[in-house]
Design an enzyme around this catalytic site. Sequence first.
Site, mmCIF file in Angstrom:
data_model
loop_
_atom_site.group_PDB
_atom_site.id
_atom_site.type_symbol
_atom_site.label_atom_id
_atom_site.label_comp_id
_atom_site.label_asym_id
_atom_site.label_seq_id
_atom_site.Cartn_x
_atom_site.Cartn_y
_atom_site.Cartn_z
ATOM 1 N N TYR A 2 0.840 -1.207 0.000
ATOM 2 C CA TYR A 2 0.000 0.000 0.000
ATOM 3 C C TYR A 2 0.877 1.260 0.000
ATOM 4 O O TYR A 2 0.638 2.209 -0.765
ATOM 5 C CB TYR A 2 -0.914 -0.019 1.229
ATOM 6 C CG TYR A 2 -1.778 1.217 1.394
ATOM 7 C CD1 TYR A 2 -2.962 1.363 0.675
ATOM 8 C CD2 TYR A 2 -1.406 2.235 2.275
ATOM 9 C CE1 TYR A 2 -3.758 2.492 0.826
ATOM 10 C CE2 TYR A 2 -2.185 3.369 2.431
ATOM 11 C CZ TYR A 2 -3.361 3.494 1.707
ATOM 12 O OH TYR A 2 -4.151 4.611 1.843
ATOM 13 N N ASP A 3 1.900 1.252 0.862
ATOM 14 C CA ASP A 3 2.799 2.412 0.931
ATOM 15 C C ASP A 3 3.500 2.644 -0.403
ATOM 16 O O ASP A 3 3.716 3.801 -0.819
ATOM 17 C CB ASP A 3 3.847 2.202 2.030
ATOM 18 C CG ASP A 3 3.242 2.259 3.425
ATOM 19 O OD1 ASP A 3 2.123 2.804 3.556
ATOM 20 O OD2 ASP A 3 3.879 1.749 4.369
ATOM 21 N N SER A 42 -31.595 18.115 16.568
ATOM 22 C CA SER A 42 -31.222 17.233 17.672
ATOM 23 C C SER A 42 -32.333 16.201 17.877
ATOM 24 O O SER A 42 -33.326 16.193 17.145
ATOM 25 C CB SER A 42 -31.018 18.055 18.949
ATOM 26 O OG SER A 42 -32.175 18.824 19.222
ATOM 27 N N LEU A 43 -32.178 15.341 18.870
ATOM 28 C CA LEU A 43 -33.148 14.278 19.133
ATOM 29 C C LEU A 43 -33.728 14.411 20.530
ATOM 30 O O LEU A 43 -33.049 14.859 21.460
ATOM 31 C CB LEU A 43 -32.487 12.894 19.011
ATOM 32 C CG LEU A 43 -31.981 12.473 17.636
ATOM 33 C CD1 LEU A 43 -31.217 11.155 17.749
ATOM 34 C CD2 LEU A 43 -33.129 12.331 16.658
ATOM 35 N N GLU A 54 -29.928 1.919 15.870
ATOM 36 C CA GLU A 54 -28.482 2.008 15.676
ATOM 37 C C GLU A 54 -27.819 2.512 16.949
ATOM 38 O O GLU A 54 -28.418 3.300 17.691
ATOM 39 C CB GLU A 54 -28.140 2.993 14.556
ATOM 40 C CG GLU A 54 -28.673 2.671 13.190
ATOM 41 C CD GLU A 54 -28.399 3.820 12.227
ATOM 42 O OE1 GLU A 54 -27.274 3.892 11.713
ATOM 43 O OE2 GLU A 54 -29.294 4.646 12.014
ATOM 44 N N LYS A 85 -25.782 4.973 19.191
ATOM 45 C CA LYS A 85 -25.613 6.428 19.124
ATOM 46 C C LYS A 85 -24.147 6.751 19.410
ATOM 47 O O LYS A 85 -23.693 6.677 20.539
ATOM 48 C CB LYS A 85 -26.530 7.121 20.133
ATOM 49 C CG LYS A 85 -26.499 8.637 20.050
ATOM 50 C CD LYS A 85 -27.496 9.245 21.029
ATOM 51 C CE LYS A 85 -27.495 10.761 20.893
ATOM 52 N NZ LYS A 85 -26.222 11.369 21.310
ATOM 53 N N ASP A 126 -20.805 8.612 20.180
ATOM 54 C CA ASP A 126 -20.455 9.809 20.942
ATOM 55 C C ASP A 126 -19.304 10.506 20.229
ATOM 56 O O ASP A 126 -18.136 10.340 20.566
ATOM 57 C CB ASP A 126 -20.055 9.411 22.363
ATOM 58 C CG ASP A 126 -19.917 10.624 23.279
ATOM 59 O OD1 ASP A 126 -20.369 11.720 22.890
ATOM 60 O OD2 ASP A 126 -19.364 10.478 24.378
ATOM 61 N N TYR A 179 -25.439 7.829 8.572
ATOM 62 C CA TYR A 179 -26.745 7.301 8.981
ATOM 63 C C TYR A 179 -27.946 8.123 8.511
ATOM 64 O O TYR A 179 -29.087 7.728 8.737
ATOM 65 C CB TYR A 179 -26.819 7.169 10.505
ATOM 66 C CG TYR A 179 -26.419 8.426 11.260
ATOM 67 C CD1 TYR A 179 -27.208 9.574 11.233
ATOM 68 C CD2 TYR A 179 -25.256 8.461 12.012
ATOM 69 C CE1 TYR A 179 -26.842 10.715 11.922
ATOM 70 C CE2 TYR A 179 -24.879 9.594 12.714
ATOM 71 C CZ TYR A 179 -25.681 10.721 12.664
ATOM 72 O OH TYR A 179 -25.304 11.849 13.348
ATOM 73 N N LYS A 218 -35.397 5.114 14.726
ATOM 74 C CA LYS A 218 -36.017 5.935 13.683
ATOM 75 C C LYS A 218 -37.122 5.135 13.007
ATOM 76 O O LYS A 218 -36.898 3.974 12.633
ATOM 77 C CB LYS A 218 -34.978 6.347 12.628
ATOM 78 C CG LYS A 218 -33.825 7.172 13.181
ATOM 79 C CD LYS A 218 -32.790 7.427 12.104
ATOM 80 C CE LYS A 218 -31.572 8.143 12.671
ATOM 81 N NZ LYS A 218 -30.500 8.277 11.661
ATOM 82 N N LYS A 274 -31.056 6.633 25.844
ATOM 83 C CA LYS A 274 -29.767 6.788 26.512
ATOM 84 C C LYS A 274 -29.474 5.612 27.448
ATOM 85 O O LYS A 274 -30.373 4.952 27.947
ATOM 86 C CB LYS A 274 -29.749 8.090 27.313
ATOM 87 C CG LYS A 274 -29.816 9.360 26.456
ATOM 88 C CD LYS A 274 -28.623 9.446 25.537
ATOM 89 C CE LYS A 274 -28.517 10.801 24.860
ATOM 90 N NZ LYS A 274 -28.073 11.874 25.751
ATOM 91 N N CYS A 286 -29.859 38.817 47.341
ATOM 92 C CA CYS A 286 -28.962 38.456 46.245
ATOM 93 C C CYS A 286 -27.509 38.606 46.687
ATOM 94 O O CYS A 286 -27.123 39.677 47.189
ATOM 95 C CB CYS A 286 -29.236 39.351 45.038
ATOM 96 S SG CYS A 286 -28.071 39.110 43.671
ATOM 97 N N CYS A 337 -25.865 41.716 44.363
ATOM 98 C CA CYS A 337 -26.232 43.134 44.438
ATOM 99 C C CYS A 337 -26.924 43.502 45.744
ATOM 100 O O CYS A 337 -27.182 44.692 45.984
ATOM 101 C CB CYS A 337 -27.110 43.531 43.256
ATOM 102 S SG CYS A 337 -28.781 42.817 43.311
ATOM 103 N N CYS A 364 -33.640 37.148 42.406
ATOM 104 C CA CYS A 364 -33.195 38.489 42.776
ATOM 105 C C CYS A 364 -34.137 39.499 42.141
ATOM 106 O O CYS A 364 -34.506 39.376 40.968
ATOM 107 C CB CYS A 364 -31.771 38.708 42.284
ATOM 108 S SG CYS A 364 -31.225 40.430 42.263
ATOM 109 N N CYS A 401 -28.521 44.553 38.897
ATOM 110 C CA CYS A 401 -27.743 43.424 39.420
ATOM 111 C C CYS A 401 -26.634 43.094 38.431
ATOM 112 O O CYS A 401 -26.908 42.706 37.288
ATOM 113 C CB CYS A 401 -28.641 42.206 39.624
ATOM 114 S SG CYS A 401 -27.753 40.734 40.194
#
Length: 707
Positions: A49-50, A95-96, A129, A131, A133, A240, A304, A328, A422, A425, A440, A446
């Site tokens: 390959y190289d 997002s989901l 599938e 998920k 990370d 995906y 899905k 999750k 608070c 302040c 507050c 503040c």
Amino acid sequence: MSNDIAAVAIDQLTEAQAKEELARLAHEIGEHDRSYHQDDAPTISDAEYDALRQRNQKIEALFPKLVRKDSPSVRVGAAVASGFAKVRHAVPMLSLGNAFDDDDVQEFFARIRRFLGLGEDEQIDVVAEPKIDGLSISLRYENGEFALAATRGDGQEGENVTANVATMQEISNTIAAAVPDVLEVRGEVYLGHTAFRSINEQRAQDGEATFANPRNAAAGSLRQLDSTITAQRPLQMFAYAWGELGEPVAETQWEFLQSLKRWGFPVNPLAEICTSPEDAIAYHKKISELRADLDYDIDGLVYKVNRLDWQQRLGFVSRAPRWAIAHKFPAEKAQTVLNEITIQVGRTGALTPVANLTPITVGGVVVSRATLHNADEIERKDIREGDTVIIQRAGDVIPQVVEVLSDKRPDDSKPFTFPDHCPECGSVAIREPDEAVIRCTGGLICPAQKLERLKHFVSRQAFDIDGLGGKHIDAFQAEGLVNTPGDIFRLHERHETLRQREGWGDKSVDNLIASIEQRRTIPLERFIYALGIRQVGQATGRQLALHYGSLNAWVSAMQQATNERQSNPDEQKKPELVGDAFSALCDIDGIGVSMADDIVQFIGEPQNLEVIEDLAVSLNVEDAAQPDTGSAEIAGKTVVFTGSLETISRAEAKATAEALGAKVTGSVSKKTDYVVVGADPGSKATKAKDLGIPVLSEDEWQKLIGA
């Protein structure tokens, strides 16, 4: 291609032969890359390959004009002149929603059944599938040629990382198969555990800081300004999903995954079709048991709906699809000591207790602080300074204290006393009826609220100004450089002052000013969200933008609603008695009286209105992009559904109307254009007839929208 040319010495090649040989090498090396990275089945030795890559490189050195767009040498990377340009996604990268237990999965299937009006015996297939990370990415191909790569960003706009993605061995520069003229393939870029350990070992030897986890390493690698560094890191990808398509390519999610494989994209081999919630839950258990043996991080599964026509009907809610959900894995937990409880003041004045912990690693991340939510939570769990506690962190969720180990509590421990003023302040802190939060009352006097509003203004989902994070806002406000959002867009006038700050050179100042200039044009929905109005999140910002269309129209309507509310402060149950503008605001889907009150109170504060007017001078706030409804007759119309619909669920009817550009409200007024009635319509139908508003049956409604 002729094998004879492969045997010709490089210095003996003619230009025509060199062109043909480079084409052969690009194709052959590409095939070997796919065999190695996608199939885990190399067909030649590393040395062979190289040798192919070295031959390619030497021919290109002799014939630089013949370097191909799909050349293997393109993948070695190159330095870029400046930061990443922004890319507007043709189709948003959403997002989901999350499922955290088996009941949530059961409810996901039940929601689909209710929305689509399916019978109990109708089978709902989902593609399941792992998920990954990692870092979400979108790859754009035009006529089969790799044209662009962009990160997810805020879902509407990401960063152009084309040069870096081009160095990834798994990403093809061309797709040999027949594909749509425009094809956006979406997936997740990640770094395997073996590669991650190798990189960290090398960084430690070189005296560099090691990465906390593979996800951080992948994100850092993909966002290198010098893509030669990216090229040295073996990033991988699982594809995906899709974004913009020139033409349909499948009828089911599963068919689309098979198409991705044929086109040469890596697809997770663990994907399966599940035919019921029980099947999905069993798959979740199976993958959780395999999790430790995988060479990449996963934090759950994604389900899905398989049928794409059902996905189309289900559509989206807020910023997530109704047809998909992330299941999750259980949160990771750890034991540590709570050293001190401090109070953090947010942009809306909320006093939030924070646990300051002895640092500990949870889920690959070092945690030293965790939220305690509110005073009730501290009292309920009897959380005290000095306690040994169990904390948990799930995905990107803020770490939280879940349990106190009372048997390890110090003898001199005392209950925590929540402040009634608070800490920033000194203003009185009060708790409104029916609220868990103590706030507050200082408002813009503040300093903490003022500072947090500025941080929110430049945050990722708001103005998203590169190089202007929370630490910079802290410093700039302390030095008097930035006191209002408008001051950010006047920083170019303080160019010399910025250059004189410690650690700031000409280039860093120029980059910051350039980043600010890029954000002088912003969509209305992001502008509204950036203002930091209490209860107004991204979804509500979008709803307001779509309803009112332009900044001037929104501000004018809010001022009118504010005046009406101030004249009728006690009316809670019938917004129409307050006034037309306030009633119209309450009628917007998801708002109601409580949120409307927060909006008009914000606009009613003169200082807030001054901020908006100041920004309007400096910015181009883009009118809301209305849905592409073609010639839909109901575009821009206001519709009310009432009674029990029989041919379609209420949720689907509402979603369809909104997709066609209509505004769906819950009450009938003189501004209503159509009232659609099902069985037992009640008083809304009667009121519509009294006002002379067209009342449509389900059949008449379906004909009107061309269903």
